[in-house]
Design a protein around this motif. Structure first.
Motif, short mmCIF file in Angstrom:
data_model
loop_
_atom_site.label_atom_id
_atom_site.label_comp_id
_atom_site.label_asym_id
_atom_site.label_seq_id
_atom_site.Cartn_x
_atom_site.Cartn_y
_atom_site.Cartn_z
N LEU A 9 160.08 34.58 58.93
CA LEU A 9 160.69 34.13 60.28
C LEU A 9 161.72 34.97 60.93
CD1 LEU A 9 160.50 30.23 59.21
CD2 LEU A 9 159.13 31.56 61.34
N ALA A 10 162.34 35.44 59.70
CA ALA A 10 163.60 36.31 60.38
C ALA A 10 163.03 37.70 60.57
CB ALA A 10 164.36 36.70 59.06
N THR A 11 161.88 38.17 60.18
CA THR A 11 161.31 39.30 60.57
C THR A 11 160.75 39.07 62.30
OG1 THR A 11 160.74 40.16 58.51
CG2 THR A 11 159.63 41.21 60.23
N ALA A 12 160.35 38.05 62.50
CA ALA A 12 159.69 37.70 63.67
C ALA A 12 160.77 37.72 64.79
CB ALA A 12 159.00 36.44 63.79
N ALA A 13 161.83 37.20 64.15
CA ALA A 13 163.09 36.92 65.31
C ALA A 13 163.45 38.28 65.55
CB ALA A 13 164.27 36.01 64.54
N LEU A 15 161.70 41.09 65.53
CA LEU A 15 160.94 41.60 66.28
C LEU A 15 160.98 41.18 67.79
CD1 LEU A 15 158.02 43.39 66.42
CD2 LEU A 15 156.97 41.13 65.99
N ARG A 16 161.33 40.01 67.92
CA ARG A 16 161.42 39.24 69.37
C ARG A 16 162.50 40.08 69.98
NH1 ARG A 16 163.80 34.10 68.18
NH2 ARG A 16 165.66 35.52 68.03
N ASP A 17 163.66 40.24 69.37
CA ASP A 17 164.96 40.55 69.75
C ASP A 17 164.72 42.30 70.20
OD1 ASP A 17 165.97 38.31 69.75
OD2 ASP A 17 167.28 38.64 67.87
N ARG A 18 164.14 42.86 69.24
CA ARG A 18 163.73 44.32 69.49
C ARG A 18 163.05 44.40 70.89
NH1 ARG A 18 162.70 48.00 71.12
NH2 ARG A 18 162.00 49.97 70.55
N ALA A 19 162.01 43.74 71.21
CA ALA A 19 161.11 43.66 72.33
C ALA A 19 162.12 43.44 73.59
CB ALA A 19 159.98 42.67 72.33
N LEU A 20 162.96 42.40 73.34
CA LEU A 20 163.73 42.25 74.81
C LEU A 20 164.74 43.39 74.74
CD1 LEU A 20 164.60 38.33 74.12
CD2 LEU A 20 162.90 39.35 75.51
N ARG A 288 155.79 49.11 63.57
CA ARG A 288 157.13 50.01 63.03
C ARG A 288 157.90 49.05 62.30
NH1 ARG A 288 154.13 52.75 65.36
NH2 ARG A 288 154.84 54.53 67.01
N LEU A 289 157.60 47.78 61.79
CA LEU A 289 158.37 46.97 61.07
C LEU A 289 158.19 47.59 59.69
CD1 LEU A 289 157.17 43.54 62.16
CD2 LEU A 289 159.35 44.65 62.88
N ASP A 290 159.49 47.06 58.92
CA ASP A 290 159.36 47.63 57.55
C ASP A 290 158.56 46.51 56.80
OD1 ASP A 290 161.05 49.76 57.64
OD2 ASP A 290 162.82 48.55 57.41
N ARG A 291 158.71 45.24 56.95
CA ARG A 291 157.83 44.14 56.45
C ARG A 291 156.58 43.92 57.05
NH1 ARG A 291 159.24 39.84 53.44
NH2 ARG A 291 157.70 38.23 53.62
N LYS A 292 155.39 44.51 56.76
CA LYS A 292 154.13 44.63 57.33
C LYS A 292 153.51 43.60 57.33
CE LYS A 292 154.38 49.09 57.85
NZ LYS A 292 155.33 49.83 58.73
N ALA A 426 153.91 39.66 70.55
CA ALA A 426 154.37 40.33 69.11
C ALA A 426 154.93 39.11 68.16
CB ALA A 426 155.63 41.36 69.22
N VAL A 427 155.64 38.21 68.36
CA VAL A 427 155.87 37.04 67.48
C VAL A 427 154.69 36.30 67.32
CG1 VAL A 427 157.15 34.94 67.41
CG2 VAL A 427 158.38 37.07 68.36
N ALA A 428 153.88 36.03 68.26
CA ALA A 428 152.83 35.24 67.85
C ALA A 428 151.67 36.00 66.98
CB ALA A 428 151.96 34.82 69.25
N ALA A 429 151.65 37.48 67.18
CA ALA A 429 150.46 38.15 66.50
C ALA A 429 151.25 38.19 65.11
CB ALA A 429 150.11 39.42 67.01
#
Lengths: 449, 449
Positions: A9-13, A15-20, A288-292, A426-429
């Motif tokens: 969940l932290a990675t998703a968050a 990812l979201r903030d990165r996209a924004l 591009r995430l560290d946590r695949k 991205a978050v959903a996927a």
């Protein structure tokens, strides 16, 4: 068992903030419409689009980048001329509808009979329609979810055959679109096997207004219609596929789809360059995430959505039993967004996880939705095989102003809005590809479209 | 001596309030664009427009309804094709500029060289331009008073000859228009007598974006240009004139002008159907008053404003010394309005009266303006003879989105806004036609346009 770990969940968050903060999605659309432009199934533009997609997915570091050959119908618009006859002969802005036959070389000249709706036409007497040009003058309603389109698109799809069965020589409809700018809206029409084939056209909203004012003012309004539209033998196109490989459950797939083809009139920036950009960029950001993610994310850029879903059908045909390993499918095909709602069609026991997923998107202002989503046109064949679908609903308020018109250009793409959509996809996927357990399966149903 | 009696001012106020309750102006535009449509000087549409105007002024009860023959140039647009060459060959939305020659039958194919402005082009070396297609990529600024147009319209008018003198084979400009909808903006261009004649085109703003992105991405961008534009021998058109006769000073004239011709691409709803409707309706409302003005109000619907002001020049030529009896002239030719400012060019001693006139319009929210107004294109010849002009400035913020494009349709006409403009013109015309004393005379100057 929790659906996700705190780290997921932290990675998703993140990812979201990165996209924004800003993505490359706008650049993907810009490149596609600039270097390729229109890409009607089977055209030279379509071929160029397949090359473009192979090249781009490769450069972005996708894995297993490949094409999947798809046979597509090949329709040529040619030229279109619609003239309101009168003292001065006023040209009207019109489009030949996709799939329509052309007119004889000298055109068709006949009186016009106007109907408010397809139902009104269906109820007409043949004597009122015979040897005339039928004009269906129904205006599309503007709605956030685009539902106005579904309500009247039958005018375009079925109108010609209904008119032909009553003896009409041609069909003209008010564009199935919401804009008062002077653009005619194309899109696919279909002929009933048993009806005579007559040519079919749409008028821009202002031109439908002009024609209707003339009909109301005079008893006998005549149009001249000319079109050199024709069908050629089917041609080869291709789905383009690329993956972000999963870690420990790499054989399970989360599918992100969009379609690579477009109508010929515009640049296909919104339909569906935006969708291509959203899914490609969402997957790229995940790569591009560290946590695949543990599951594989597969991007499929479908061939020929517009003219019969050839790519979607071929994809579903070729996967065979692999459909069982498709955990969830998502599509982007309603413009730039923003994502405003999260519809689904998943097993009811997964709805709690979907709500957690929505919460992980919280700053994006996305409502919860229904569990009866279709998921989008290109997901139809997969859904009929039982693959659950997630539908991040894109705001369609302005989409039908430009959809299927010459005006579908990059000028209509707002990079900030597109980034919000990328964030949601991205978050959903990512969460779909990391979830403990799956989203169940749907009951298989026949696919008949 | 007071400029107006209390009764004059009370009548003007009643006239204004009557107009704000709803006028027939929208119906005049609707009729013109529906029954006639486009009406390029010398075309069948232009002929139909003259018949329409004679008929309408007659029916509305104007006096002395007549035509004044005017010889006009006759230019034919034919077909236009501009293609961005590349792997797929992307068509660009373009217009051949008014007055341009066509291309050879096979078209012109050449590399593109881009310039930011006409000045940058003027400063270029012939070696950088020779045998190329020059692209001037300057965007028009949106302003309330339309001044962005005047700043860059020289790209359109002079660009081709500047480019040709440097050896270019054709000119392409970004449209002189503010809209990001995909419409190319036409308008008159001119050739220098001593420059080679090369064809000239405009691109819609989104298409100029596409071309510019390609130029920035590649060293060698090529276009193919095709146009069948050509000039025919001059044709006859006509000014249409009608009057509301004055009472005791009937030989003194307040002139209300607009132009009857339009460009061929659109319906000419804003340019200048709206102007025709404003001046015709303002005069009609005055004709319905119990208290008639003492001077005559003369409506002149000029032939061929767009292609060289033929009608305005012919009108000024034929009036001879009668220009001394033209007390004030006003024109409407910037769309529907609303009127936002009152500019003038009158004798300084009349400015007090102009301010009273503005106060009589008070609820309409109209600012005071300058005393250096041109009054508008069709008033140029009269002004040069010394006739004072009043310019009720129409809000042009949105005008240049549709002006000279295919998108100039009735859908852009807001009846309420049009009524405000009618109110302002009616008050101005009525007060000009009742004023004690005149507005002075201007110093005669040569007319050189």
């Amino acid at each position: 068992m929790a659906d996700w770990t705190e780290a997921d969940l932290a990675t998703a968050a993140a990812l979201r903030d990165r996209a924004l903060k800003g993505t490359s999605a706008y650049e993907h659309v810009s490149s596609l419409v600039t270097e390729v432009g229109p890409r009607l199934a089977g055209s030279a533009g379509d071929e160029a689009a397949v090359r473009w997609a192979m090249n781009r997915l490769g450069k972005l570091g996708f894995t297993g980048v490949r094409t999947q050959d798809v046979l597509v119908p090949r329709w040529i618009r040619g030229s279109t001329e619609v003239t309101l006859l009168g003292p001065a002969g006023q040209p009207l802005v019109a489009a030949t509808l996709g799939g329509s036959i052309g007119t004889p070389e000298d055109g068709i000249e006949a009186a016009v009979v106007e109907f408010a709706t397809l139902d009104a036409l269906s109820a007409a007497q043949a004597g009122d329609v015979k040897n005339k040009i039928v004009f269906i003058n129904e205006r599309m309603e503007r709605t956030k979810d685009g539902s106005g389109y579904g309500k009247i698109v039958k005018n375009r799809v079925q109108g010609a055959s209904v008119a032909a069965n009553l003896g009409a020589v041609a069909l003209v409809i008010r564009s199935v679109g919401t804009s008062d700018e002077r653009f005619a809206h194309t899109g696919r029409m279909q002929y009933d096997v048993n009806a005579p084939r007559i040519p079919a056209f749409s008028l821009s909203n202002p031109d439908a207004d002009t024609l209707s004012r003339q009909v109301k003012a005079n008893k006998q309004v005549r149009l001249r219609l000319k079109s050199t539209a024709r069908e050629l033998p089917p041609a080869w196109s291709a789905n383009v596929i690329g993956e972000i490989p999963g870690t420990d459950r790499a054989n399970e797939i989360v599918l992100l789809g969009a379609h690579l083809d477009s109508w010929d009139l515009g640049q296909g920036a919104l339909d569906d360059g935006a969708g291509v950009a959203i899914v490609v960029e969402a997957a790229r950001l995940i790569s591009r995430l560290d946590r695949k993610p543990s599951r594989t994310i597969r991007v499929v850029l479908f061939a020929n959505e517009e003219f019969g879903l050839s790519g979607a059908k071929e994809y579903a045909r070729q996967i065979g039993d692999e459909h069982n390993r498709h955990v969830l499918a998502m599509e982007a095909d309603t413009g730039i967004g923003p994502v405003v709602r999260l519809d689904t069609q998943v097993a009811p026991e997964s709805l709690g996880a979907i709500e957690k997923m929505r919460k992980a998107m919280e700053p994006l202002v996305i409502e919860g939705g229904s569990n009866t989503a279709s998921g989008g046109a290109d997901l139809g064949p997969l859904r009929s095989l039982g693959v659950p679908v997630l539908d991040p609903v894109l705001d369609a308020s302005l989409y039908f102003d430009v959809h299927h018109t010459m005006n579908d250009t990059l000028a209509k793409v707002d990079a900030k809005v597109l980034d919000q959509s990328v964030a949601a996809y991205a978050v959903a996927a990512y969460l779909a590809a990391t979830k403990q357990g799956n989203f169940g399966r749907l009951a298989p149903v026949p696919f008949n479209r």
